[in-house]
Scaffold this motif. Structure first.
Motif, PDB file in Angstrom:
ATOM      1  N   ALA A  36      -7.489   3.070   4.713  1.00  0.00           N
ATOM      2  CA  ALA A  36      -8.818   2.751   4.217  1.00  0.00           C
ATOM      3  C   ALA A  36      -9.489   1.695   5.068  1.00  0.00           C
ATOM      4  O   ALA A  36      -8.938   0.664   5.355  1.00  0.00           O
ATOM      5  CB  ALA A  36      -8.769   2.284   2.774  1.00  0.00           C
ATOM      6  N   TYR A  71     -12.178   5.514  -5.424  1.00  0.00           N
ATOM      7  CA  TYR A  71     -10.940   6.294  -5.347  1.00  0.00           C
ATOM      8  C   TYR A  71     -10.950   7.363  -6.435  1.00  0.00           C
ATOM      9  O   TYR A  71     -11.665   7.241  -7.429  1.00  0.00           O
ATOM     10  CB  TYR A  71      -9.722   5.385  -5.538  1.00  0.00           C
ATOM     11  CG  TYR A  71      -9.480   4.474  -4.363  1.00  0.00           C
ATOM     12  CD1 TYR A  71      -8.719   4.891  -3.286  1.00  0.00           C
ATOM     13  CD2 TYR A  71     -10.029   3.192  -4.327  1.00  0.00           C
ATOM     14  CE1 TYR A  71      -8.505   4.054  -2.198  1.00  0.00           C
ATOM     15  CE2 TYR A  71      -9.825   2.358  -3.248  1.00  0.00           C
ATOM     16  CZ  TYR A  71      -9.054   2.789  -2.182  1.00  0.00           C
ATOM     17  OH  TYR A  71      -8.855   1.968  -1.113  1.00  0.00           O
ATOM     18  N   SER A  72     -10.118   8.387  -6.261  1.00  0.00           N
ATOM     19  CA  SER A  72     -10.022   9.463  -7.252  1.00  0.00           C
ATOM     20  C   SER A  72      -9.570   8.951  -8.610  1.00  0.00           C
ATOM     21  O   SER A  72      -9.862   9.563  -9.636  1.00  0.00           O
ATOM     22  CB  SER A  72      -9.075  10.557  -6.759  1.00  0.00           C
ATOM     23  OG  SER A  72      -7.827  10.016  -6.371  1.00  0.00           O
ATOM     24  N   THR A  78      -4.449  11.870  -4.064  1.00  0.00           N
ATOM     25  CA  THR A  78      -5.296  10.673  -3.977  1.00  0.00           C
ATOM     26  C   THR A  78      -6.424  10.925  -2.992  1.00  0.00           C
ATOM     27  O   THR A  78      -6.213  11.492  -1.924  1.00  0.00           O
ATOM     28  CB  THR A  78      -4.469   9.457  -3.506  1.00  0.00           C
ATOM     29  OG1 THR A  78      -3.400   9.233  -4.422  1.00  0.00           O
ATOM     30  CG2 THR A  78      -5.333   8.210  -3.408  1.00  0.00           C
ATOM     31  N   SER A  79      -7.619  10.495  -3.364  1.00  0.00           N
ATOM     32  CA  SER A  79      -8.744  10.619  -2.443  1.00  0.00           C
ATOM     33  C   SER A  79      -9.619   9.369  -2.533  1.00  0.00           C
ATOM     34  O   SER A  79      -9.521   8.583  -3.473  1.00  0.00           O
ATOM     35  CB  SER A  79      -9.566  11.872  -2.749  1.00  0.00           C
ATOM     36  OG  SER A  79     -10.154  11.780  -4.024  1.00  0.00           O
ATOM     37  N   PHE A  80     -10.472   9.212  -1.530  1.00  0.00           N
ATOM     38  CA  PHE A  80     -11.380   8.076  -1.430  1.00  0.00           C
ATOM     39  C   PHE A  80     -12.659   8.565  -0.782  1.00  0.00           C
ATOM     40  O   PHE A  80     -12.637   9.435   0.089  1.00  0.00           O
ATOM     41  CB  PHE A  80     -10.763   6.965  -0.576  1.00  0.00           C
ATOM     42  CG  PHE A  80     -11.718   5.842  -0.276  1.00  0.00           C
ATOM     43  CD1 PHE A  80     -11.916   4.821  -1.197  1.00  0.00           C
ATOM     44  CD2 PHE A  80     -12.430   5.813   0.905  1.00  0.00           C
ATOM     45  CE1 PHE A  80     -12.808   3.784  -0.934  1.00  0.00           C
ATOM     46  CE2 PHE A  80     -13.322   4.776   1.173  1.00  0.00           C
ATOM     47  CZ  PHE A  80     -13.502   3.768   0.248  1.00  0.00           C
TER      48      PHE A  80
END
Length: 179
Positions: free
Chosen positions: A9, A37-38, A163-165
């Motif tokens: 990140a 974030y997710s 997980t995502s951003f």
């Protein structure tokens, strides 16, 4: 330990410049980069300027974005060197994190818990997409991280497993109001 994606990140990525690091030469002091974030967690990264030859960003969270969670130090060419967490823990990358540099990547990771591990991986750049594959020597690899590259050579979005951003807004980042 945080997921590997947190190591990625706000690391500079080489899509729009001749350097692999964050383009701090194009980012004004006070630039705020909002992200989500997710998990729903919201963060704000603020470029606070230089300390000697190094660049410093502070990351905040919370409903009002006022709770400091970490300070990240970058080399003069925008590569991540160290994270200092507000709780006193730290992580370092020697000579620097190279997860944003296309090709083979190797660095030594250390943290305040006493870990010292060698990271090895490969980064494949295709247009504005970077795929990072690798892990710590002697351990199973991390889930591949697929990033979308953007402004200031930043990672504007990524997916790692579930997980995502995503960057949601820039503020005070140029002369355009609300940018």
């Amino acid at each position: 330990m945080k997921t590997f994606a947190l190591c990625l990140a706000l690391i500079g990525l080489p899509a729009f410049a001749d350097t692999a690091g964050i383009r701090f030469d194009q980012m004004p002091v006070g630039c705020k980069i909002y992200g989500r974030y997710s998990s729903g967690e919201k963060v704000i990264d603020v470029y606070v300027g230089k300390s000697g030859a190094k660049h410093v960003m502070k990351t905040y969270q919370g409903p009002s974005g006022k709770t400091l969670i970490r300070t990240t130090t970058y080399s003069s060419d925008g590569l991540m060197l160290r994270k200092d967490w507000a709780d006193g823990n730290w992580e370092s990358f020697k000579p620097a994190s190279c997860v944003n540099v296309p090709g083979r990547c190797s660095y030594t990771y250390r943290n305040s818990d006493g870990a010292e591990q060698k990271y090895q991986g490969t980064n494949t750049l295709k247009g504005t997409r970077l795929v990072n594959e690798g892990g710590f020597v002697g351990q199973p690899p991390f889930s591949p991280v697929v990033s979308t590259l953007g402004r200031f050579n930043l990672q504007e979005a990524y997916v790692e497993g579930d997980t995502s951003f995503k960057v949601t807004k820039y503020e005070n980042c140029d002369d355009t109001p609300g940018s």
